[in-house]
Write a protein that holds these residues in place. Structure first.
Motif, PDB file in Angstrom:
ATOM      1  N   HIS A 134       0.835  -1.191   0.000  1.00 56.82           N
ATOM      2  CA  HIS A 134       0.000   0.000   0.000  1.00 56.82           C
ATOM      3  C   HIS A 134       0.876   1.251   0.000  1.00 56.82           C
ATOM      4  O   HIS A 134       2.080   1.172   0.242  1.00 56.82           O
ATOM      5  CB  HIS A 134      -0.887   0.021   1.253  1.00 56.82           C
ATOM      6  CG  HIS A 134      -0.086   0.070   2.527  1.00 56.82           C
ATOM      7  ND1 HIS A 134       0.557  -1.040   3.041  1.00 56.82           N
ATOM      8  CD2 HIS A 134       0.221   1.094   3.371  1.00 56.82           C
ATOM      9  CE1 HIS A 134       1.208  -0.713   4.141  1.00 56.82           C
ATOM     10  NE2 HIS A 134       1.037   0.592   4.373  1.00 56.82           N
ATOM     11  N   ASP A 136       0.863   4.878   2.245  1.00 57.71           N
ATOM     12  CA  ASP A 136       0.225   5.355   3.465  1.00 57.71           C
ATOM     13  C   ASP A 136      -0.773   6.462   3.139  1.00 57.71           C
ATOM     14  O   ASP A 136      -0.522   7.329   2.295  1.00 57.71           O
ATOM     15  CB  ASP A 136       1.274   5.894   4.447  1.00 57.71           C
ATOM     16  CG  ASP A 136       2.000   4.755   5.156  1.00 57.71           C
ATOM     17  OD1 ASP A 136       1.561   3.592   5.031  1.00 57.71           O
ATOM     18  OD2 ASP A 136       2.998   5.036   5.830  1.00 57.71           O
ATOM     19  N   ARG A 150       8.738   8.677   6.906  1.00 64.73           N
ATOM     20  CA  ARG A 150       8.904   7.792   8.073  1.00 64.73           C
ATOM     21  C   ARG A 150      10.351   7.319   8.186  1.00 64.73           C
ATOM     22  O   ARG A 150      10.994   7.009   7.182  1.00 64.73           O
ATOM     23  CB  ARG A 150       7.950   6.601   7.976  1.00 64.73           C
ATOM     24  CG  ARG A 150       6.523   7.066   8.230  1.00 64.73           C
ATOM     25  CD  ARG A 150       5.555   5.940   8.364  1.00 64.73           C
ATOM     26  NE  ARG A 150       4.553   6.303   9.376  1.00 64.73           N
ATOM     27  CZ  ARG A 150       3.370   5.732   9.477  1.00 64.73           C
ATOM     28  NH1 ARG A 150       3.034   4.753   8.691  1.00 64.73           N
ATOM     29  NH2 ARG A 150       2.521   6.133  10.392  1.00 64.73           N
ATOM     30  N   HIS A 268       4.577  -0.192  -0.185  1.00 67.85           N
ATOM     31  CA  HIS A 268       5.338  -1.026   0.723  1.00 67.85           C
ATOM     32  C   HIS A 268       4.420  -1.941   1.530  1.00 67.85           C
ATOM     33  O   HIS A 268       3.243  -1.622   1.743  1.00 67.85           O
ATOM     34  CB  HIS A 268       6.146  -0.154   1.699  1.00 67.85           C
ATOM     35  CG  HIS A 268       5.286   0.769   2.508  1.00 67.85           C
ATOM     36  ND1 HIS A 268       4.754   1.940   2.011  1.00 67.85           N
ATOM     37  CD2 HIS A 268       4.802   0.668   3.778  1.00 67.85           C
ATOM     38  CE1 HIS A 268       4.019   2.524   2.925  1.00 67.85           C
ATOM     39  NE2 HIS A 268       4.022   1.775   4.010  1.00 67.85           N
TER      40      HIS A 268
END
Ligand SMILES: [Fe+2]
Length: 304
Positions: A134, A136, A150, A268
């Motif tokens: 997906h 984020d 992140r 990811h």
């Protein structure tokens, strides 16, 4: 898709080159984390105590209200977790403020999280599952086009943290945007502008969050965030996407390593691994130098 920096190269990082790499959709990897891990005692405490005190999907420290969320076990446990994550978050922030200074200007320091459980086989719903690929969206409420950066650290003593990816946002949008229902209605460029009511609602939630309701931000929304959420859900719900070999890559991040990535840009999934720190930062869209590559520009622009 992965750019690696040895401990020696970390001494002379070029902030603009790092920012450009992140914006292109590279995973910036440090085989030895440039940010220190918490002390062995504190790490042991997190690894042993957190699995039984976990009350939500994740344990997260919210710096704006100086509060930890997702932990049971009473005040002594919560206070210790909060103190560990607060100090850890300050270390990550200190490193990033130097390493990617142009992106860090006027950023929002979102959450600092510890992941105590093995990611493989967690019984989470499809949309919450980290094991499905997906981008984020909505992890820290609405971003209004701002970026989700992140920083990850693998704190496990022996196990890699393993990711898979199917490519970057622009690549996946080209392949799946139409199937996901993201094509603009009239086939041309679309406006993601927010109306007066949306802006007022967002300001209200922002104020509530500042007054000590950290979850208030999760209720926020915008045209951009709704499209991102739709794409996020499409990816997680689509077996064809999850199983495609197109753009498929696998990455193993060893114990003691760190990596950072725009998780709204790089698709990811974390398919295995345990004991990781994840610090989230919201980067102003206007700090991005490669505007055409941003999900905001891609969603606004050419139809898939
Ligand atoms: Fe994610």
């Amino acid at each position: 898709m992965v750019q690696t920096y040895s401990p020696k190269e970390v001494q002379s990082l070029d902030p603009l080159a790092l920012c450009d790499a992140l914006e292109r959709g590279e995973i910036v990897h440090f085989p030895r984390s440039p940010v220190p891990f918490p002390s062995p005692n504190d790490l042991e405490f997190l690894k042993i105590e957190m699995p039984r005190h976990l009350r939500r999907k994740n344990i997260s420290y919210h710096p704006e209200v100086d509060r930890v969320v997702g932990v049971g076990g009473g005040a002594p446990v919560r206070d210790r977790v909060g103190a560990i994550l607060k100090a850890h978050n300050a270390d990550v922030r200190g490193f990033l403020e130097r390493a990617i200074e142009p992106l860090a200007r006027t950023w929002t320091v979102a959450t600092s999280s510890f992941r105590p459980l093995q990611e493989r086989g967690r019984a989470l719903s499809a949309h919450a599952s980290n094991e499905r690929v997906h981008v984020d969206a909505g992890a820290y409420g609405a971003t209004h086009g701002n970026r989700i950066l992140r920083f990850f650290m693998n704190a496990h003593s022996s196990e890699d943290r393993v990711w898979i990816s199917k490519g970057t946002f622009p690549e996946v949008y080209r392949r799946y945007g139409r199937a996901a229902g993201l094509a603009p209605g009239d086939g041309g460029p679309r406006s993601l502008a927010e109306g007066w009511a949306n802006r007022s609602y967002s300001r209200l939630l922002e104020a509530a969050a500042r007054m000590g309701v950290p979850m208030a931000r999760l209720a926020d929304t915008s045209p951009y965030d709704r499209l991102m959420r739709r794409f996020h859900n499409f990816m997680k719900d689509s077996p064809g996407f999850q199983e495609t070999s197109e753009g498929h890559r696998r990455f193993a991040f060893p114990p003691g390593s760190a990596w950072m990535v725009f998780t709204d840009m790089v698709t990811h999934a974390c398919v295995s691994g345990q004991h990781a720190f994840i610090d989230t930062f919201i980067i102003p869209l206007s700090n991005c130098r490669q505007a055409a590559l941003t999900p905001y520009a891609v969603l606004q622009g050419v139809p898939p």
